[in-house]
Design a protein around this motif. Structure first.
Motif, PDB file in Angstrom:
ATOM      1  N   GLY A   1      -5.188  12.738   3.116  1.00 17.36           N
ATOM      2  CA  GLY A   1      -4.627  12.005   1.994  1.00 17.36           C
ATOM      3  C   GLY A   1      -5.451  10.799   1.639  1.00 17.36           C
ATOM      4  N   SER A   2      -4.935  10.039   0.689  1.00 16.94           N
ATOM      5  CA  SER A   2      -5.618   8.831   0.241  1.00 16.94           C
ATOM      6  C   SER A   2      -4.693   7.634   0.398  1.00 16.94           C
ATOM      7  CB  SER A   2      -6.058   8.958  -1.218  1.00 16.94           C
ATOM      8  OG  SER A   2      -4.940   9.099  -2.082  1.00 16.94           O
ATOM      9  N   TRP A   3      -5.306   6.491   0.618  1.00 20.67           N
ATOM     10  CA  TRP A   3      -4.594   5.226   0.768  1.00 20.67           C
ATOM     11  C   TRP A   3      -4.962   4.314  -0.379  1.00 20.67           C
ATOM     12  CZ3 TRP A   3      -1.341   1.790   2.868  1.00 20.67           C
ATOM     13  CH2 TRP A   3      -1.689   0.443   2.907  1.00 20.67           C
ATOM     14  N   GLY A   4      -3.962   3.765  -1.053  1.00 18.22           N
ATOM     15  CA  GLY A   4      -4.191   2.799  -2.116  1.00 18.22           C
ATOM     16  C   GLY A   4      -3.610   1.460  -1.737  1.00 18.22           C
ATOM     17  N   ALA A   5      -4.438   0.450  -1.575  1.00  9.67           N
ATOM     18  CA  ALA A   5      -3.993  -0.844  -1.063  1.00  9.67           C
ATOM     19  C   ALA A   5      -3.094  -1.595  -2.035  1.00  9.67           C
ATOM     20  CB  ALA A   5      -5.207  -1.700  -0.716  1.00  9.67           C
TER      21      ALA A   5
ATOM     22  N   LYS B   1     -10.570  17.189  -4.157  1.00 12.86           N
ATOM     23  CA  LYS B   1     -10.346  16.942  -5.583  1.00 12.86           C
ATOM     24  C   LYS B   1      -9.791  15.547  -5.793  1.00 12.86           C
ATOM     25  CE  LYS B   1      -7.990  18.878  -9.631  1.00 12.86           C
ATOM     26  NZ  LYS B   1      -7.093  19.971 -10.122  1.00 12.86           N
ATOM     27  N   ARG B   2      -8.902  15.145  -4.905  1.00 13.59           N
ATOM     28  CA  ARG B   2      -8.333  13.806  -4.986  1.00 13.59           C
ATOM     29  C   ARG B   2      -9.407  12.740  -4.765  1.00 13.59           C
ATOM     30  NH1 ARG B   2      -3.672  10.974  -6.585  1.00 13.59           N
ATOM     31  NH2 ARG B   2      -3.482   9.083  -5.344  1.00 13.59           N
ATOM     32  N   ALA B   3     -10.250  12.947  -3.778  1.00 14.11           N
ATOM     33  CA  ALA B   3     -11.316  11.990  -3.479  1.00 14.11           C
ATOM     34  C   ALA B   3     -12.265  11.844  -4.661  1.00 14.11           C
ATOM     35  CB  ALA B   3     -12.082  12.433  -2.235  1.00 14.11           C
ATOM     36  N   ASP B   4     -12.604  12.955  -5.291  1.00  8.62           N
ATOM     37  CA  ASP B   4     -13.498  12.912  -6.451  1.00  8.62           C
ATOM     38  C   ASP B   4     -12.858  12.139  -7.603  1.00  8.62           C
ATOM     39  OD1 ASP B   4     -15.274  14.431  -4.983  1.00  8.62           O
ATOM     40  OD2 ASP B   4     -14.729  16.342  -5.956  1.00  8.62           O
ATOM     41  N   LEU B   5     -11.567  12.368  -7.830  1.00  8.61           N
ATOM     42  CA  LEU B   5     -10.863  11.681  -8.915  1.00  8.61           C
ATOM     43  C   LEU B   5     -10.828  10.178  -8.675  1.00  8.61           C
ATOM     44  CD1 LEU B   5      -9.018  11.565 -11.431  1.00  8.61           C
ATOM     45  CD2 LEU B   5      -7.078  12.008  -9.898  1.00  8.61           C
ATOM     46  N   LEU B   6     -10.465   9.765  -7.477  1.00  9.18           N
ATOM     47  CA  LEU B   6     -10.365   8.344  -7.188  1.00  9.18           C
ATOM     48  C   LEU B   6     -11.724   7.650  -7.254  1.00  9.18           C
ATOM     49  CD1 LEU B   6      -7.765   8.317  -4.269  1.00  9.18           C
ATOM     50  CD2 LEU B   6      -7.374   8.010  -6.718  1.00  9.18           C
ATOM     51  N   ALA B   7     -12.764   8.343  -6.816  1.00  8.77           N
ATOM     52  CA  ALA B   7     -14.108   7.777  -6.907  1.00  8.77           C
ATOM     53  C   ALA B   7     -14.513   7.582  -8.365  1.00  8.77           C
ATOM     54  CB  ALA B   7     -15.100   8.676  -6.185  1.00  8.77           C
TER      55      ALA B   7
ATOM     56  N   GLY C   1     -12.524  -2.105  -9.428  1.00  7.27           N
ATOM     57  CA  GLY C   1     -11.387  -2.769  -8.810  1.00  7.27           C
ATOM     58  C   GLY C   1     -10.229  -1.871  -8.475  1.00  7.27           C
ATOM     59  N   VAL C   2     -10.497  -0.583  -8.233  1.00  4.62           N
ATOM     60  CA  VAL C   2      -9.437   0.363  -7.865  1.00  4.62           C
ATOM     61  C   VAL C   2      -9.831   1.004  -6.527  1.00  4.62           C
ATOM     62  CG1 VAL C   2      -7.971   2.257  -8.651  1.00  4.62           C
ATOM     63  CG2 VAL C   2      -9.119   0.801 -10.339  1.00  4.62           C
ATOM     64  N   PRO C   3      -9.781   0.243  -5.432  1.00  4.33           N
ATOM     65  CA  PRO C   3     -10.267   0.744  -4.145  1.00  4.33           C
ATOM     66  C   PRO C   3      -9.338   1.793  -3.549  1.00  4.33           C
ATOM     67  CG  PRO C   3      -9.209  -1.379  -3.854  1.00  4.33           C
ATOM     68  CD  PRO C   3      -9.260  -1.130  -5.336  1.00  4.33           C
ATOM     69  N   PHE C   4      -9.901   2.634  -2.697  1.00  5.35           N
ATOM     70  CA  PHE C   4      -9.110   3.662  -2.024  1.00  5.35           C
ATOM     71  C   PHE C   4      -9.805   4.006  -0.712  1.00  5.35           C
ATOM     72  CE2 PHE C   4     -12.396   5.937  -4.211  1.00  5.35           C
ATOM     73  CZ  PHE C   4     -12.689   7.033  -3.410  1.00  5.35           C
TER      74      PHE C   4
ATOM     75  N   GLY D   1       0.806  -1.207   0.000  1.00  8.94           N
ATOM     76  CA  GLY D   1       0.000   0.000   0.000  1.00  8.94           C
ATOM     77  C   GLY D   1       0.843   1.262   0.000  1.00  8.94           C
ATOM     78  N   GLY D   2       0.204   2.378  -0.362  1.00  8.05           N
ATOM     79  CA  GLY D   2       0.899   3.663  -0.415  1.00  8.05           C
ATOM     80  C   GLY D   2      -0.067   4.819  -0.240  1.00  8.05           C
ATOM     81  N   PHE D   3       0.507   5.997   0.040  1.00  6.00           N
ATOM     82  CA  PHE D   3      -0.292   7.174   0.372  1.00  6.00           C
ATOM     83  C   PHE D   3      -0.024   8.334  -0.580  1.00  6.00           C
ATOM     84  CE2 PHE D   3      -0.122   4.829   4.332  1.00  6.00           C
ATOM     85  CZ  PHE D   3      -1.394   4.995   4.863  1.00  6.00           C
ATOM     86  N   TRP D   4      -1.078   9.033  -0.930  1.00  2.00           N
ATOM     87  CA  TRP D   4      -1.007  10.367  -1.530  1.00  2.00           C
ATOM     88  C   TRP D   4      -1.344  11.363  -0.438  1.00  2.00           C
ATOM     89  CZ3 TRP D   4      -4.560  14.218  -1.538  1.00  2.00           C
ATOM     90  CH2 TRP D   4      -4.321  15.314  -2.366  1.00  2.00           C
ATOM     91  N   LEU D   5      -0.590  12.473  -0.360  1.00  2.00           N
ATOM     92  CA  LEU D   5      -0.762  13.443   0.723  1.00  2.00           C
ATOM     93  C   LEU D   5      -1.114  14.813   0.167  1.00  2.00           C
ATOM     94  CD1 LEU D   5       2.369  12.398   2.823  1.00  2.00           C
ATOM     95  CD2 LEU D   5       0.004  11.584   3.070  1.00  2.00           C
ATOM     96  N   GLY D   6      -2.077  15.483   0.799  1.00  5.07           N
ATOM     97  CA  GLY D   6      -2.531  16.798   0.353  1.00  5.07           C
ATOM     98  C   GLY D   6      -2.405  17.842   1.448  1.00  5.07           C
TER      99      GLY D   6
END
Length: 378
Positions: free
Chosen positions: A145-149, A106-112, A120-123, A93-98
């Motif tokens: 931030g966001s977490w990507g498993a 904006k990040r949350a909207d993009l990932l959704a 199959g791209v959970p966050f 896993g890894g993190f994006w930080l804002g």
């Protein structure tokens, strides 16, 4: 012995992965590598095996990347078993930080959007307090931030070493110090001849042009449209530190040796792969805001490297219609996509399989509209 003969022009991460995938399946492979005189993107790669945020403007690319990261563990183990070289995969896993509420939203909207369209791209979105459970040294200026498993890291230089070792063990011919300037097509006999600046030549019935920025002067010779742009990324590296960062982030990551890699920039500077004080200073300031403990750490190295990109930032995988058996590959995600380049592109370009259905979206015909405007997504 296979009757298929494949020449790959370019021995960086992209070309080597394709060549390795073909050679492991019995294709007679030759790699022509310019060597360290090339603008080798592998030297400047941040080393992320990264799914999060990939393909915001193209769901097919998000799915392609998802499939690639899912294949990475098996790819890593195959290389390790064959060569004994550890590509450095850590995929937990890894993190994006804002640094602002607006940036995080904006990040949350993009990932959704990506997960909705590609599947199959959970966050998971986290605030500062939640992030501290995983990154306890994070600074107060990080809002969330966001977490990507599925995200992780590899060592680009060790991966390249493993691929080159794997190629040799699979019986491929790796020729270094070669500057290919001409490709001739003998249509009657279905043969291609690659010619180097110093007069050497090599013939095969299939050829892949995967030379990064070196593609520019070669693709027209086999009748392929493959427009290319470049951006420079500058990177910093610190002295070795105690382990404090258990997960990679988009701002910095700690290597297995203890150094912290800080990056990166995105600059339109043509073919200048140098470093600049203003950009390096900006990277250092942002790193300290992210992890305040870095304020008193010594920086030991800085460098710049050039990313080869298509105008929209997505890959080009293309077979020539006028010269069948000739292919071009333009791709900047040489680490993330290594497994799928080996497992899918290698057999296809080596002549063992038909064109995979999923690569149709990556054909260069999307650039034929002269009125179209593209925004690079990389």
């Amino acid at each position: 012995m296979s009757l298929k003969q494949l020449t790959v022009v370019g021995g960086g991460l992209v070309g080597a992965a394709i060549a390795y995938g073909a050679a492991r399946r019995g294709v007679s492979v030759r790699v022509l590598d310019q060597g360290d005189t090339a603008f080798r993107a592998s030297r400047g790669n941040f080393g992320l095996v990264w799914l999060s945020s990939k393909g915001g403007g193209m769901p097919e690319y998000a799915r392609w990347t998802r499939n690639a990261v899912q294949q990475w563990e098996g790819f890593h183990q195959d290389l390790l078993k064959l060569t004994g070289v550890n590509s450095g995969l850590v995929q937990k896993g890894g993190f994006w930080l804002g640094f602002s509420d607006g940036e995080v939203q904006k990040r949350a909207d993009l990932l959704a959007k990506i997960d909705r369209e590609a599947g199959g791209v959970p966050f998971q979105m986290m605030d500062n307090a939640e992030l501290r459970q995983y990154l306890p040294d994070i600074g107060p200026k990080v809002v969330g931030g966001s977490w990507g498993a599925h995200d992780g890291t590899a060592n680009p230089l060790m991966l390249l070493r493993a691929l080159h070792a794997g190629l040799k063990m699979a019986g491929a011919d790796l020729v270094t110090g070669v500057d290919v300037t001409q490709i001739d097509h003998d249509a009657a006999n279905g043969r291609f001849t690659a010619r180097s600046r110093d007069g050497q030549s090599w013939t095969s019935n299939r050829i892949v042009i995967a030379a990064g920025l070196g593609n520019v002067d070669l693709v027209d010779q086999v009748g392929i449209l493959a427009p290319m742009v470049t951006t420079r990324g500058q990177v910093l590296i610190t002295e070795r530190l105690r382990p404090f960062m258990d997960y990679p982030t988009n701002k910095a990551r700690q290597t297995s040796e203890g150094t912290v890699q800080i990056g990166s920039t995105s600059e339109d500077v043509g073919f200048d792969d140098g470093t600049t004080v203003d950009k390096i200073g900006g990277l250092a300031r942002r790193a300290v805001e992210t992890f305040p403990a870095l304020a008193n750490v010594r920086m030991v190295r800085a460098w710049g490297a050039l990313r080869p990109l298509s105008p929209d930032g997505y890959p080009i995988y293309q077979e020539s219609t006028s010269c069948p058996g000739a292919f071009v590959v333009i791709c900047h995600s040489g680490v993330t996509l290594s497994a799928i380049h080996a497992n899918v592109l290698g057999p296809w370009m080596g002549g063992l399989t038909d064109a995979p259905a999923e690569v149709a979206k990556f054909e260069s015909k999307r650039f034929l509209d002269k009125n179209a405007r593209f925004t690079s997504d990389h």
